[in-house]
Design a protein around this motif. Structure first.
Motif, PDB file in Angstrom:
ATOM      1  N   HIS A 448       6.254   4.084  -1.567  1.00 57.80           N
ATOM      2  CA  HIS A 448       5.008   3.354  -1.375  1.00 57.80           C
ATOM      3  C   HIS A 448       5.003   2.013  -2.113  1.00 57.80           C
ATOM      4  O   HIS A 448       4.676   0.982  -1.539  1.00 57.80           O
ATOM      5  CB  HIS A 448       3.834   4.218  -1.836  1.00 57.80           C
ATOM      6  N   VAL A 449       5.388   1.985  -3.400  1.00 57.19           N
ATOM      7  CA  VAL A 449       5.149   0.773  -4.203  1.00 57.19           C
ATOM      8  C   VAL A 449       6.344  -0.172  -4.324  1.00 57.19           C
ATOM      9  O   VAL A 449       6.199  -1.240  -4.918  1.00 57.19           O
ATOM     10  CB  VAL A 449       4.654   1.102  -5.631  1.00 57.19           C
ATOM     11  N   SER A 452       6.097  -4.113  -4.176  1.00 63.88           N
ATOM     12  CA  SER A 452       4.675  -4.421  -4.315  1.00 63.88           C
ATOM     13  C   SER A 452       4.445  -5.035  -5.698  1.00 63.88           C
ATOM     14  O   SER A 452       5.370  -5.184  -6.483  1.00 63.88           O
ATOM     15  CB  SER A 452       3.833  -3.152  -4.188  1.00 63.88           C
ATOM     16  N   PHE A 454       3.142  -3.651  -8.101  1.00 64.38           N
ATOM     17  CA  PHE A 454       3.446  -2.666  -9.142  1.00 64.38           C
ATOM     18  C   PHE A 454       4.797  -2.995  -9.776  1.00 64.38           C
ATOM     19  O   PHE A 454       4.989  -2.868 -10.987  1.00 64.38           O
ATOM     20  CB  PHE A 454       3.462  -1.256  -8.536  1.00 64.38           C
ATOM     21  N   HIS A 511      -0.497  -3.557 -11.814  1.00 63.66           N
ATOM     22  CA  HIS A 511      -0.197  -2.176 -11.432  1.00 63.66           C
ATOM     23  C   HIS A 511      -1.151  -1.747 -10.323  1.00 63.66           C
ATOM     24  O   HIS A 511      -0.757  -1.189  -9.308  1.00 63.66           O
ATOM     25  CB  HIS A 511      -0.383  -1.233 -12.625  1.00 63.66           C
ATOM     26  N   LEU A 512      -2.437  -2.014 -10.560  1.00 60.13           N
ATOM     27  CA  LEU A 512      -3.470  -1.534  -9.654  1.00 60.13           C
ATOM     28  C   LEU A 512      -3.367  -2.199  -8.284  1.00 60.13           C
ATOM     29  O   LEU A 512      -3.332  -1.515  -7.257  1.00 60.13           O
ATOM     30  CB  LEU A 512      -4.844  -1.794 -10.289  1.00 60.13           C
ATOM     31  N   GLY A 514      -0.926  -3.546  -6.936  1.00 63.06           N
ATOM     32  CA  GLY A 514       0.307  -3.135  -6.272  1.00 63.06           C
ATOM     33  C   GLY A 514       0.143  -1.798  -5.571  1.00 63.06           C
ATOM     34  O   GLY A 514       0.492  -1.645  -4.402  1.00 63.06           O
ATOM     35  N   VAL A 515      -0.420  -0.830  -6.285  1.00 60.91           N
ATOM     36  CA  VAL A 515      -0.625   0.488  -5.671  1.00 60.91           C
ATOM     37  C   VAL A 515      -1.599   0.365  -4.502  1.00 60.91           C
ATOM     38  O   VAL A 515      -1.477   1.045  -3.488  1.00 60.91           O
ATOM     39  CB  VAL A 515      -1.139   1.498  -6.720  1.00 60.91           C
ATOM     40  N   GLN A 516      -2.558  -0.562  -4.622  1.00 58.65           N
ATOM     41  CA  GLN A 516      -3.520  -0.739  -3.529  1.00 58.65           C
ATOM     42  C   GLN A 516      -2.914  -1.425  -2.310  1.00 58.65           C
ATOM     43  O   GLN A 516      -3.547  -1.463  -1.263  1.00 58.65           O
ATOM     44  CB  GLN A 516      -4.737  -1.520  -4.020  1.00 58.65           C
ATOM     45  N   GLY A 517      -1.713  -1.980  -2.450  1.00 56.52           N
ATOM     46  CA  GLY A 517      -1.037  -2.466  -1.255  1.00 56.52           C
ATOM     47  C   GLY A 517      -0.757  -3.957  -1.198  1.00 56.52           C
ATOM     48  O   GLY A 517      -0.493  -4.493  -0.134  1.00 56.52           O
ATOM     49  N   MET A 518      -0.784  -4.659  -2.344  1.00 62.53           N
ATOM     50  CA  MET A 518      -0.437  -6.083  -2.293  1.00 62.53           C
ATOM     51  C   MET A 518       1.068  -6.235  -2.464  1.00 62.53           C
ATOM     52  O   MET A 518       1.626  -5.844  -3.480  1.00 62.53           O
ATOM     53  CB  MET A 518      -1.168  -6.850  -3.400  1.00 62.53           C
ATOM     54  N   PRO A 519       1.774  -6.817  -1.469  1.00 58.45           N
ATOM     55  CA  PRO A 519       3.209  -7.000  -1.602  1.00 58.45           C
ATOM     56  C   PRO A 519       3.511  -8.122  -2.596  1.00 58.45           C
ATOM     57  O   PRO A 519       2.671  -8.985  -2.834  1.00 58.45           O
ATOM     58  CB  PRO A 519       3.654  -7.397  -0.197  1.00 58.45           C
ATOM     59  N   ALA A 526      -4.500 -10.434   1.169  1.00 58.46           N
ATOM     60  CA  ALA A 526      -5.753  -9.985   1.780  1.00 58.46           C
ATOM     61  C   ALA A 526      -6.921 -10.225   0.827  1.00 58.46           C
ATOM     62  O   ALA A 526      -6.770 -10.185  -0.397  1.00 58.46           O
ATOM     63  CB  ALA A 526      -5.643  -8.504   2.136  1.00 58.46           C
TER      64      ALA A 526
ATOM     65  N   PRO B  38      -5.229   2.839  -1.560  1.00 53.78           N
ATOM     66  CA  PRO B  38      -6.021   2.602  -0.355  1.00 53.78           C
ATOM     67  C   PRO B  38      -6.314   3.946   0.325  1.00 53.78           C
ATOM     68  O   PRO B  38      -5.939   5.000  -0.195  1.00 53.78           O
ATOM     69  CB  PRO B  38      -5.115   1.714   0.500  1.00 53.78           C
ATOM     70  N   TRP B 182       5.833  -1.798   6.135  1.00 51.34           N
ATOM     71  CA  TRP B 182       5.012  -1.061   5.161  1.00 51.34           C
ATOM     72  C   TRP B 182       3.581  -0.972   5.667  1.00 51.34           C
ATOM     73  O   TRP B 182       2.982  -2.002   6.008  1.00 51.34           O
ATOM     74  CB  TRP B 182       5.043  -1.783   3.812  1.00 51.34           C
ATOM     75  N   ARG B 187       1.261   4.997   3.044  1.00 51.34           N
ATOM     76  CA  ARG B 187       2.121   5.117   1.856  1.00 51.34           C
ATOM     77  C   ARG B 187       3.614   5.036   2.190  1.00 51.34           C
ATOM     78  O   ARG B 187       4.435   5.376   1.354  1.00 51.34           O
ATOM     79  CB  ARG B 187       1.927   6.422   1.085  1.00 51.34           C
TER      80      ARG B 187
END
Lengths: 629, 272
Positions: A448-449, A452, A454, A511-512, A514-519, A526, B38, B182, B187
């Motif tokens: 996932h990360v 990102s 993260f 960290h946050l 990144g986990v939320q989806g920012m590359p 976004a 998310p 991705w 995920r």
């Protein structure tokens, strides 16, 4: 004038640069004529050959090869009169000098210059990222900014600044008069500004923009600025390898009598381990970048899928260096922190032998984890499992070190001044970076990360909160020894606290998001990430400004700080037993090592004794270490 | 000796332990309360999020143990007036302690790896009746190819359409440089590599529209390589597919392909 052009120095170097450009032109004209290519002069090839040839001509002009050429030409060898030893004025720092103490400072000062350039570039990036959308720079320029940022801070700051600090203190610590190969040492240093100037000057043609990782085939299809990285890295890498060989030979052969391996300070152990990593791993990045150069300039198609090339091969070769490089950028810091924590806690290092062995364990394990950078790359699935296990297990020797430092603090008499603050700051921040590193070993999570923010957070906790904090700690700690002056303690503490707080506000939120989806590596993102990015940008400017406190402290203290005594920290290691700064050949009398380096709290303990006029000082007598001079 | 008065015995250890436990509990609670992820839009998502919670529960106490010891030592063992020239007790090590802090973390890490391995098997397990969709990456957009239910040319789209609760197997390729496919809400991520076909399995389980992000630096348009994945009910998907199949061979997809090629040529020109 003719004399000046013949003698080694900047005049001759300038002349030789011209010769290098002419040589490159001649070479491509001959080659293109031979192949019947039209036009005969191709500006891009001329530039590429010049990038390779001019630095060598420049180094020759400066005099880096003079002695060797003289010897190789069969003329009678000139006995070395040590005219290239020691600094007489600021000019000595701008010439070939074979004194390890001069070279140490030559390394440290330009490294910090490149750090400030890299930091300024980062602030430009954060200005662009303060809001979503494009404000200041376009996509390609933004990619250039983070690529130059990473390349400068890795290849021209962290790696060389550690080499510089070790260059200064390591021979002193083991009781040697200099490094094993002083001329090679000078050559190693002078290749660095070459690499740095080359990377920075890529801005003239459009900076290289494929990241410091320079993944093929993106890097082989970029504008010509890419080559300023590809070729610049060769010089930085050659410099690293030569320095590492020099450290290895120095440590193995030039230890003072009585300095057994297990009486060496941990900084020496750390640089021994680092040098092993450099010597084995660095040729791989040199190879990877030569592949890119050959693909780019001559159409070798190593990495062109359409021409039977293998795209993933690049990543394997690259990371086989660049993962060990993470430890190249961390182990010397471990050494620095071990010195400072023992001295400032007034206690022996807890578990000295395990500290040394854990360094060697990291060296070995460091070569078995590279593919964890490739967990989502599409390589064979089965490789991921053993790499996950080794990546997790490498946390064990690192954990041993952290727990041993904690046990060293326990029940000590803690002097919490600037070097100690940075050492303790390192301990907390590096622990956090290590923990996110273990999280990143866990395959399902990293799917996932990876790539990102993260990752950006993790690597800055390791390299900024880890490496840079130890660099600051080391610079403050050895500042009195290197300059003969004390730094300003109040400014030092201010520097620490501003850096520590701004660093955490800058990098913890990453960290946050990144986990939320920012590359990572994006100039636009976004809308949902806008608030955090604004906070991060504001904090990063404070972090940038905090370095000004450091610069002011260093410059003003070097010019007008109070004189430093030989041993302001009451340390036992040998570099503190000579004057500040040390005499030109380090020791007026060769020291004899009679005990461990960290025997604090042991009544009457001493690490080294100095033969005084032939009569040996008995090891039991001195309660204060004897001082040469 | 001065050291005795500075806290020998068990008391400082107890104080330390209490501080570390309280801080750890608060830290773990905070770590679990933060809304990290998310939305969970695939069956894979909940497995990965649970793993992350476990990582937080295991690692936060370690962080607070380390910072707690440092904070405690600075508070308790800091040099006090009159002690400037004193040294601490010459403790060189403790073999038992060193064995403990080598083996305990090693066991914890191996356990964590085992758990991660099981979770990995879980999220990558092949399912019956997987729908295969081609993902084609190029500078700087994604396109998706579905087999045509009426036969003939595959259906090519710019947005991704998936069916809720039906497993998908993506075959991912790239036409130029490396990209990375991705969908944060799923995920899951896998690189698109020129010359290779990489695979990724996802079972979407929540209706909605989710961003697709390129996660591997691919050039000047990398930041803008974002499109959408739509998770539909079976009925809506069938209706959409019928519409596409009717229009296939017509305008739709090929027009956008021309545009991409124009963009690619322009990018190559700038290479000089």
């Amino acid at each position: 004038m003719a004399m000046k052009l013949r003698a080694p120095g900047w005049y001759r170097a300038t002349l030789y640069i011209g010769l290098g450009v002419a040589f490159a032109l001649a070479l491509i004209v001959v080659a293109r004529l031979g192949y019947g290519l039209d036009p005969v002069v191709d500006v891009r090839s001329w530039l590429l050959v010049s990038l390779l040839a001019v630095p060598l001509f420049f180094l020759g002009g400066l005099g880096a090869f003079d002695t060797w050429f003289h010897w190789a030409s069969g003329r009678p060898t000139r006995p070395d009169d040590h005219s290239q030893h020691g600094a007489t004025s600021w000019r000595s720092y701008f010439a070939i000098n074979t004194d390890h103490k001069v070279i140490g400072i030559q390394y440290v000062a330009p490294s910090f210059t490149f750090m400030f350039i890299g930091g300024a570039v980062a602030m430009l990036m954060r200005a662009e990222l303060a809001q979503p959308g494009s404000q200041l720079v376009d996509g390609q320029t933004f990619n250039g900014l983070f690529s130059v940022h990473a390349a400068l801070l890795i290849f021209l700051f962290i790696i060389p600044v550690f080499a510089g600090l070790a260059n200064y203190v390591l021979p002193l610590m083991i009781g040697a008069p200099d490094m094993a190969f002083p001329r090679l040492n000078a050559l190693s240093f002078w290749m660095l500004p070459v690499a740095g100037v080359m990377m920075v000057s890529s801005f003239l043609v459009g900076p290289f923009a494929s990241g410091w990782t320079a993944y093929a085939p993106l890097s082989t299809t970029q504008p010509v600025g890419q080559m300023f990285f590809t070729i610049g890295v060769q010089f930085a890498g050659a410099s690293s390898i030569a320095t590492a060989l020099n450290f290895l030979v120095t440590i193995i052969t030039m230890r003072a009598p009585g300095m057994s391996f297990f009486r060496m300070p941990l900084l020496v152990w750390a640089n021994f381990s680092t040098s092993l990593l450099v010597v084995i791993a660095t040729p791989f990045i040199a190879a990877s970048q030569f592949f890119v150069l050959l693909d780019y300039a001559l159409g070798f198609n190593f990495f062109q899928a359409g021409a039977n090339g293998d795209v993933l091969m690049y990543q394997h070769v690259f990371w086989f260096y660049s993962h060990p490089a993470v430890y190249i950028m961390m182990l010397p810091g471990f050494g620095i922190v071990s010195e400072i924590i023992a001295v400032k806690s007034r206690k022996p290092i807890f578990g000295y032998r395990m500290m040394a062995f854990s360094l060697l364990a990291i060296v070995v394990l460091g070569f078995t984890v590279w593919a964890h950078h490739m967990f989502t790359s599409g390589m064979q699935d089965w490789i991921r499992i053993p790499m996950m296990v080794t990546t997790a297990i490498i946390a064990v020797p690192t954990g041993i070190k952290i727990f041993s430092w904690l046990a060293t603090l326990w029940r000590g008499v803690l002097h919490v001044d600037t070097p100690m603050l940075f050492a303790l700051g390192f301990l907390t921040m590096f622990t956090l970076g290590g923990i996110s590193g273990v999280a990143l070993a866990m395959l399902p999570f990293v799917i996932h990360v990876s790539d990102s923010y993260f990752i950006v957070a993790h690597l800055h906790y390791v390299l900024f909160g880890g490496s840079l904090f130890t660099v600051y700690a080391g610079v403050y700690y050895w500042f009195p020894k290197m300059t003969g002056r004390m730094y300003d303690e109040t400014l030092g503490r201010l520097h620490f606290w501003v850096t520590f707080v701004a660093f955490n506000i800058t990098f913890a939120p990453m960290h946050l998001i990144g986990v939320q989806g920012m590359p990572r590596r994006v100039s636009d993102y976004a809308e949902q990430f806008a608030n955090w990015n604004l906070i991060i940008s504001l904090a990063s400017f404070v972090l940038g400004l905090s370095t000004l406190v450091f610069v002011y402290n260093m410059v003003s203290s070097w010019v007008g700080g109070p004189r430093a005594p030989a041993n302001p920290w009451r340390a036992l290691t040998l570099e503190w037993q000579v004057s500040s700064p040390p005499p030109i050949f380090n020791f007026d009398a060769v020291p004899t090592v009679v005990g461990g380096p960290y025997e604090y709290g042991v009544p009457g303990a001493v690490h080294g004794v100095f033969k005084d006029g032939g009569a040996e000082v008995p090891p039991s007598k001195p309660t204060t270490p004897s001082v040469a001079q | 000796m001065a050291q005795e008065s500075r806290g020998g015995g068990r008391r400082p250890l107890m104080q330390m332990a209490v501080i570390a436990v309280v801080a750890s509990v608060l830290g773990v609670a905070l770590g679990l309360v933060i809304d990290w992820f998310p939305s969970q839009a695939s069956t894979q998502a909940s497995t990965i999020d649970t793993l992350y919670d476990v990582i937080i529960i295991v690692s936060v106490p370690i962080f607070f143990l380390v910072t707690g010891v440092i904070g405690f030592c600075v508070w308790r063992f800091r040099v006090r007036p009159g002690e400037e020239d004193e040294d601490g007790p010459p403790i060189h090590g403790n073999t038992k302690l060193e064995i403990v802090w080598t083996t305990v973390p090693a066991i914890m890490l191996v356990a964590l790896c085992t758990y991660a391995f099981v979770a990995l098997r879980d999220i990558e397990e092949a399912q019956a009746d997987e729908q295969r969709i081609q993902v084609i990456a190029q500078q700087y957009d994604w396109s998706f190819e579905y087999p045509n239910p009426m036969g003939g040319e595959p259906i090519r789209t710019e947005e991704l359409y998936l069916v809720k609760d039906e497993p998908v197997l993506f075959d991912i390729t790239s036409l130029d440089v490396i990209h990375s496919f991705w969908v944060p809400d799923f995920r899951m991520k896998r690189d698109a590599v020129p010359g290779l076909t990489t695979q990724l399995r996802v079972t979407p389980d929540r209706l909605g529209t989710y961003p697709i992000v390129c996660a591997e630096l691919c050039g000047l348009g990398h930041a803008f390589m974002r499109q959408n994945a739509n998770v539909l009910s079976r009925r809506d998907f069938d209706a959409w597919m019928a519409e596409q199949a009717e229009g296939a061979g017509g305008a739709g997809a090929p027009a956008s392909e021309d545009e991409e090629e124009g963009g690619e040529a322009a990018a190559q020109e700038s290479d000089g």
